[in-house]
Scaffold this motif. Structure first.
Motif, PDB file in Angstrom:
ATOM      1  N   CYS A 165       0.835  -1.196   0.000  1.00 21.55           N
ATOM      2  CA  CYS A 165       0.000   0.000   0.000  1.00 21.55           C
ATOM      3  C   CYS A 165       0.870   1.247   0.000  1.00 21.55           C
ATOM      4  N   LYS A 167      -0.683   4.309   0.435  1.00 23.08           N
ATOM      5  CA  LYS A 167      -1.593   5.365   0.883  1.00 23.08           C
ATOM      6  C   LYS A 167      -1.154   6.003   2.218  1.00 23.08           C
ATOM      7  N   CYS A 169      -2.160   5.776   5.429  1.00 24.31           N
ATOM      8  CA  CYS A 169      -3.115   6.261   6.435  1.00 24.31           C
ATOM      9  C   CYS A 169      -2.325   6.339   7.739  1.00 24.31           C
ATOM     10  N   PHE A 171      -2.841   5.740  10.758  1.00 26.66           N
ATOM     11  CA  PHE A 171      -3.010   4.727  11.815  1.00 26.66           C
ATOM     12  C   PHE A 171      -2.423   3.375  11.431  1.00 26.66           C
ATOM     13  N   CYS A 172      -2.009   3.196  10.171  1.00 27.76           N
ATOM     14  CA  CYS A 172      -1.857   1.847   9.621  1.00 27.76           C
ATOM     15  C   CYS A 172      -0.403   1.403   9.409  1.00 27.76           C
ATOM     16  N   VAL A 174       0.397  -1.225   7.499  1.00 27.62           N
ATOM     17  CA  VAL A 174       0.536  -2.004   6.255  1.00 27.62           C
ATOM     18  C   VAL A 174       1.629  -1.476   5.299  1.00 27.62           C
ATOM     19  N   PRO A 175       1.694  -0.159   5.057  1.00 22.27           N
ATOM     20  CA  PRO A 175       2.743   0.305   4.134  1.00 22.27           C
ATOM     21  C   PRO A 175       4.155  -0.052   4.616  1.00 22.27           C
ATOM     22  N   ASN A 210      -4.934  -3.118  -1.308  1.00 21.14           N
ATOM     23  CA  ASN A 210      -5.537  -1.984  -2.000  1.00 21.14           C
ATOM     24  C   ASN A 210      -5.935  -2.479  -3.358  1.00 21.14           C
ATOM     25  N   HIS A 248     -10.157   0.824  -1.771  1.00 21.27           N
ATOM     26  CA  HIS A 248     -10.050   2.163  -1.191  1.00 21.27           C
ATOM     27  C   HIS A 248     -10.957   3.100  -1.988  1.00 21.27           C
TER      28      HIS A 248
HETATM   29 FE1  SF4 Z   1      -4.772   2.919   4.583  1.00 22.84          FE
HETATM   30 FE2  SF4 Z   1      -5.642   0.472   3.872  1.00 22.84          FE
HETATM   31 FE3  SF4 Z   1      -3.238   1.326   3.041  1.00 22.84          FE
HETATM   32 FE4  SF4 Z   1      -3.621   0.726   5.632  1.00 22.84          FE
HETATM   33  S1  SF4 Z   1      -3.704  -0.715   3.899  1.00 22.84           S
HETATM   34  S2  SF4 Z   1      -2.543   2.527   4.786  1.00 22.84           S
HETATM   35  S3  SF4 Z   1      -5.765   1.382   5.897  1.00 22.84           S
HETATM   36  S4  SF4 Z   1      -5.257   2.231   2.519  1.00 22.84           S
END
Ligand code: SF4
Ligand code: 5AD
Length: 462
Positions: A165, A167, A169, A171-172, A174-175, A210, A248
């Motif tokens: 990812c 993006k 965000c 809080f996340c 994942v990236p 994503n 997304h």
């Molecule tokens: Fe945002 Fe989803 Fe990427 Fe996490 S995986 S940063 S929630 S878009």
């Protein structure tokens, strides 16, 4: 020939981990590993972990404590058990895991599992940690599942088409744990889908962190969108149903929205997380869309497919969220009307920007979560209740709760329990819903089905 070794894999978290666990088992099968459902007779234990929230990561450490006991018992019997930690906790914590839990032999991240056979050999001589992000495509190096393995996993399968990812965000994790967005080439996905169809799979869910940001290369070197990939997969004989998750809102393009109207194989169900209904919070989360943007997308999706069943993810108690801002989320839920949703208390993840912000007290998060879950529960029950008396196609997946029952999925992804012969598992048949529970439906077969291959899925009329 050497004696088959036994492999126990436990998946935590998302469907991508379930898919990865299957592919690890496929990669180890040629090495003589057979899967077992019991950890106590396994020679190799793999915990495929999730790091998305603190609780998910904590679960891994308590499970590792149990695995240590198993390992010590086996050692007393003269048997060596190898314990491996894979997935996102492995990626995020690396060596720390071996420091905290000495029984762990091997730690590897989501981008390394194709190197498992070689890592296992190295683990015989000492601890192995592999959390690199290699440039090679791990999927190119993985063994394809055997026909038997595919059949055992049932008629609804996942294919990972995209990972990572971009993006960010706030809080996340994942990236950081899954890395940047990467899409697999079209022809590899098509080949995998054809193999699955050949083994009796009728439904494919394309998965990715994503997924609608998918932009894989096609045979002519051009970039394919997710919509085009879905059209391509719908042509494969035997594949009657398609889904995709997780999307997304920013990547919900016109072509994909139109596919919900024009592509009969695309099931009328979509998981489209919004996280919050408040613009200030959405901005602080770095979501890149407003509440109004989200509502506009929903409106267009519903214009394309009026019976679309929607679900979402929500986070309550994001740093700084006021009571009124939380109410905005509740109002959004009631404006949209969901078929179901997941909701979570905000959980600070080390290394993410929101973890550095001023946090809300736990009791405030608890109250908000309860309140939101009650509303979502009511909506889900209402959605299920509206299905009573309707007839739609169900793809039967496995034996049901009671003897004589089998369970399948509606076009909207609800489990449907039906009295029907076990031989119908793998088939799609019309079912009339007789009763709705809060999580699943109960129904009766409309007629004895023809052979699964001859049946064409009817678009689910409302
Ligand atoms: Fe945002 Fe989803 Fe990427 Fe996490 S995986 S940063 S929630 S878009
Ligand atoms: N705290 C709580 N929930 C989170 N999610 C992701 N990160 C966090 C976090 N730090 C939720 C989001 C996402 C889902 C997979 O998990 O709602 O969509």
């Amino acid at each position: 020939m050497t004696r088959p070794r036994k492999l126990f894999v436990k998946s935590y978290g998302c469907q991508m981990n379930v898919y990865d666990s299957h592919r690890m088992a496929d990669t180890l099968a040629p090495e003589g590993f057979v899967e077992t459902a019991a950890p106590d007779d396994a020679d190799l234990i793999i915990l495929n972990t999730c790091h998305i929230r603190e609780k998910a990561a904590d679960k891994v450490y308590s499970e590792l404590g149990r695995m240590r006991v198993l390992k010590e018992t086996a050692a007393r019997e003269g048997r060596r058990v190898t314990v491996a930690v894979a997935g996102c906790v492995a990626q995020a914590e690396g060596e720390e895991i071996v420091r905290r839990e000495r029984s762990v032999d091997l730690v590897f991240g989501p981008q390394s599992y194709h190197r498992l056979p070689e890592m296992l050999k190295r683990a015989e001589y000492g601890k192995v940690i592999d959390t690199e992000f290699p440039v090679e495509d791990k999927f190119d190096h993985l063994a394809a599942p055997s026909r038997i393995a595919m059949r055992k996993r049932g008629p609804a399968a996942f294919i990972t088409v995209q990972e990572g990812c971009d993006k960010f965000c706030t809080f996340c994790v994942v990236p950081y744990t899954r890395g940047a967005e990467v899409s697999r080439p079209v022809e590899k996905i098509v080949a995998e889908a054809e193999r699955l169809a050949d083994a009796g799979v009728r439904e494919i869910a394309l998965i990715g962190q994503n997924v609608n940001a998918y932009h894989g290369r096609d045979e002519s070197g051009r970039t394919s969108s997710l919509a085009r990939l879905l059209y391509r997969l719908a042509e494969i004989p035997g594949i009657a149903r398609l889904r995709y998750t997780t999307s997304h809102p920013r990547d919900m393009d016109d072509e994909l929205i139109a596919a919900h109207r024009d592509l009969p194989a695309l099931m009328p169900q979509l998981h489209l997380p919004v996280q919050s209904g408040c613009d200030r919070v959405l901005k602080a989360m770095n979501r890149g869309h407003t509440r109004a943007d989200y509502l506009r997308i929903i409106e267009r999706l519903r214009a394309a497919r009026p019976d679309l069943a929607l679900s979402s993810d929500f986070i309550v108690g994001f740093p700084g969220e006021t009571e009124e801002e939380f109410r905005d989320t509740l109002r959004l839920v009631s404006d949209v009307g969901y078929a179901g949703a997941f909701s979570f208390k905000y959980s600070p993840r080390p290394g993410t920007p929101a973890a550095e912000m001023a946090q809300l007290p736990e009791n405030v998060k608890d109250e908000r979560l309860q309140c939101l879950q009650a509303e979502i529960g009511r909506q889900q029950a209402a959605f299920n209740a509206r299905c009573t008396g309707r007839t739609f196609d169900v793809l039967f997946e496995k034996p049901g709760r009671k003897p004589g029952q089998i369970v399948g999925r509606s076009p909207y992804l609800q489990p449907v329990q039906v009295m029907a012969p076990a031989g119908m598992v793998g088939e799609i048949a019309a079912v009339t819903v007789t009763e709705a529970g809060s999580n699943s439906l109960f129904g009766a077969l409309v007629r004895a089905p023809k052979s699964a291959n001859a049946r064409v899925v009817e678009a689910a009329g409302v």
